[in-house]
Design a protein around this motif. Structure first.
Motif, PDB file in Angstrom:
ATOM      1  N   ALA A   1       0.859  -1.186   0.000  1.00 56.24           N
ATOM      2  CA  ALA A   1       0.000   0.000   0.000  1.00 56.24           C
ATOM      3  C   ALA A   1       0.895   1.236   0.000  1.00 56.24           C
ATOM      4  O   ALA A   1       2.014   1.187   0.507  1.00 56.24           O
ATOM      5  N   PRO A   2       0.426   2.332  -0.569  1.00 59.15           N
ATOM      6  CA  PRO A   2       1.248   3.548  -0.560  1.00 59.15           C
ATOM      7  C   PRO A   2       1.552   3.982   0.866  1.00 59.15           C
ATOM      8  O   PRO A   2       0.734   3.869   1.763  1.00 59.15           O
ATOM      9  N   MET A   3       2.760   4.481   1.063  1.00 62.30           N
ATOM     10  CA  MET A   3       3.144   5.045   2.355  1.00 62.30           C
ATOM     11  C   MET A   3       2.598   6.460   2.454  1.00 62.30           C
ATOM     12  O   MET A   3       2.318   7.093   1.433  1.00 62.30           O
ATOM     13  N   GLU A   4       2.490   6.939   3.673  1.00 59.39           N
ATOM     14  CA  GLU A   4       2.146   8.338   3.883  1.00 59.39           C
ATOM     15  C   GLU A   4       3.337   9.190   3.466  1.00 59.39           C
ATOM     16  O   GLU A   4       4.491   8.815   3.696  1.00 59.39           O
ATOM     17  N   ARG A   5       3.079  10.350   2.886  1.00 60.26           N
ATOM     18  CA  ARG A   5       4.160  11.213   2.411  1.00 60.26           C
ATOM     19  C   ARG A   5       5.127  11.565   3.541  1.00 60.26           C
ATOM     20  O   ARG A   5       6.339  11.505   3.381  1.00 60.26           O
ATOM     21  N   GLY A   6       4.615  11.911   4.691  1.00 63.18           N
ATOM     22  CA  GLY A   6       5.465  12.265   5.822  1.00 63.18           C
ATOM     23  C   GLY A   6       6.347  11.109   6.275  1.00 63.18           C
ATOM     24  O   GLY A   6       7.492  11.306   6.688  1.00 63.18           O
ATOM     25  N   ASP A   7       5.819   9.894   6.189  1.00 61.16           N
ATOM     26  CA  ASP A   7       6.606   8.715   6.560  1.00 61.16           C
ATOM     27  C   ASP A   7       7.767   8.515   5.596  1.00 61.16           C
ATOM     28  O   ASP A   7       8.871   8.156   6.012  1.00 61.16           O
ATOM     29  N   VAL A   8       7.523   8.745   4.306  1.00 65.59           N
ATOM     30  CA  VAL A   8       8.583   8.631   3.300  1.00 65.59           C
ATOM     31  C   VAL A   8       9.675   9.662   3.596  1.00 65.59           C
ATOM     32  O   VAL A   8      10.864   9.335   3.625  1.00 65.59           O
ATOM     33  N   VAL A   9       9.259  10.887   3.844  1.00 63.44           N
ATOM     34  CA  VAL A   9      10.209  11.974   4.101  1.00 63.44           C
ATOM     35  C   VAL A   9      11.027  11.671   5.361  1.00 63.44           C
ATOM     36  O   VAL A   9      12.257  11.799   5.357  1.00 63.44           O
ATOM     37  N   ASP A  10      10.366  11.256   6.435  1.00 60.69           N
ATOM     38  CA  ASP A  10      11.076  10.964   7.686  1.00 60.69           C
ATOM     39  C   ASP A  10      12.067   9.813   7.507  1.00 60.69           C
ATOM     40  O   ASP A  10      13.217   9.896   7.953  1.00 60.69           O
ATOM     41  N   ALA A  11      11.628   8.737   6.872  1.00 57.89           N
ATOM     42  CA  ALA A  11      12.499   7.576   6.693  1.00 57.89           C
ATOM     43  C   ALA A  11      13.735   7.936   5.879  1.00 57.89           C
ATOM     44  O   ALA A  11      14.858   7.572   6.242  1.00 57.89           O
ATOM     45  N   PHE A  12      13.545   8.648   4.778  1.00 54.72           N
ATOM     46  CA  PHE A  12      14.694   9.002   3.948  1.00 54.72           C
ATOM     47  C   PHE A  12      15.585  10.054   4.604  1.00 54.72           C
ATOM     48  O   PHE A  12      16.797  10.057   4.389  1.00 54.72           O
ATOM     49  N   ALA A  13      15.014  10.926   5.421  1.00 62.45           N
ATOM     50  CA  ALA A  13      15.848  11.881   6.154  1.00 62.45           C
ATOM     51  C   ALA A  13      16.788  11.120   7.086  1.00 62.45           C
ATOM     52  O   ALA A  13      17.977  11.441   7.188  1.00 62.45           O
TER      53      ALA A  13
END
Length: 147
Positions: A11-23
Motif C-alpha cells: 500500500a502507498p506510504m504516507e508522504r510524511g513517513d517517506v520523508v522521515d524515513a529518507f531523512a
C-alpha cells in the motif's frame, strides 16, 4: 508461494513517513549522527516500521522475478528469493536490529545494487525518496477520488 507481508502488494506510504524515513537514511549515509538522532527523536517508535516499508519498496522491485528472453529462469527466482529473505531478516531483526541496521542495509543495497560504478549513493537515495513521495501522493489522491 505463500502470501506473507513480504510478497503482499504494498500500500502507498504516507508522504510524511517517506520523508522521515529518507531523512534518517540520508543522515546515516552521510555519517551525520546528530541529524539521524534528531530525526529518530522526532519520528518516534514508528521509525523502524517506516524504514522496513522503504526497504520493501527498494528491494522488491529490484529482486522481483524477471524473465530471460521471455522465459523465467533460475537466477531470476534466486534473486526474488534472496530479496524476500533479506526483507524477512530485517523484519525479524535477525541481523541488524533497529532503525540503524535497517537504514544501513538500505544504504548498502543501494550502493551495491542500484548505484552505477562510481555513482553517488546520496543521489540514488534522493531519487528513491522522490519516487516514494510521488507514489504516496498518487496513492492517496486515488483513495480520495474513489471514496
Amino acid at each position: 508461494m505463500p502470501e506473507n507481508t513480504v510478497t503482499a502488494p504494498l500500500a502507498p506510504m504516507e508522504r510524511g513517513d517517506v520523508v522521515d524515513a529518507f531523512a534518517y537514511i540520508r543522515a546515516l549515509q552521510a555519517d551525520d549522527i546528530d541529524m539521524a538522532c534528531a530525526v529518530a527523536n522526532d519520528t518516534g517508535p514508528e521509525l523502524p516500521q517506516q524504514l522496513l516499508d522503504v526497504a520493501a519498496r527498494v528491494i522488491i522491485p529490484v529482486t522481483a522475478v524477471d524473465d530471460c528472453d521471455g522465459e523465467p529462469c533460475a537466477h531470476s527466482f534466486l534473486a526474488a528469493a534472496l530479496g524476500r529473505l533479506l526483507l524477512e531478516m530485517l523484519c525479524d531483526g535477525e541481523c541488524l536490529p533497529g532503525a540503524p541496521g535497517i537504514a544501513d542495509t538500505i544504504v548498502r543495497f543501494t550502493g551495491n545494487i542500484l548505484t552505477e560504478e562510481h555513482g553517488d549513493v546520496a543521489d540514488v537515495l534522493r531519487r528513491l525518496e522522490a519516487g516514494g513521495t510521488e507514489q504516496a501522493m498518487e496513492g492517496h489522491s486515488v483513495r480520495r477520488t474513489t471514496a
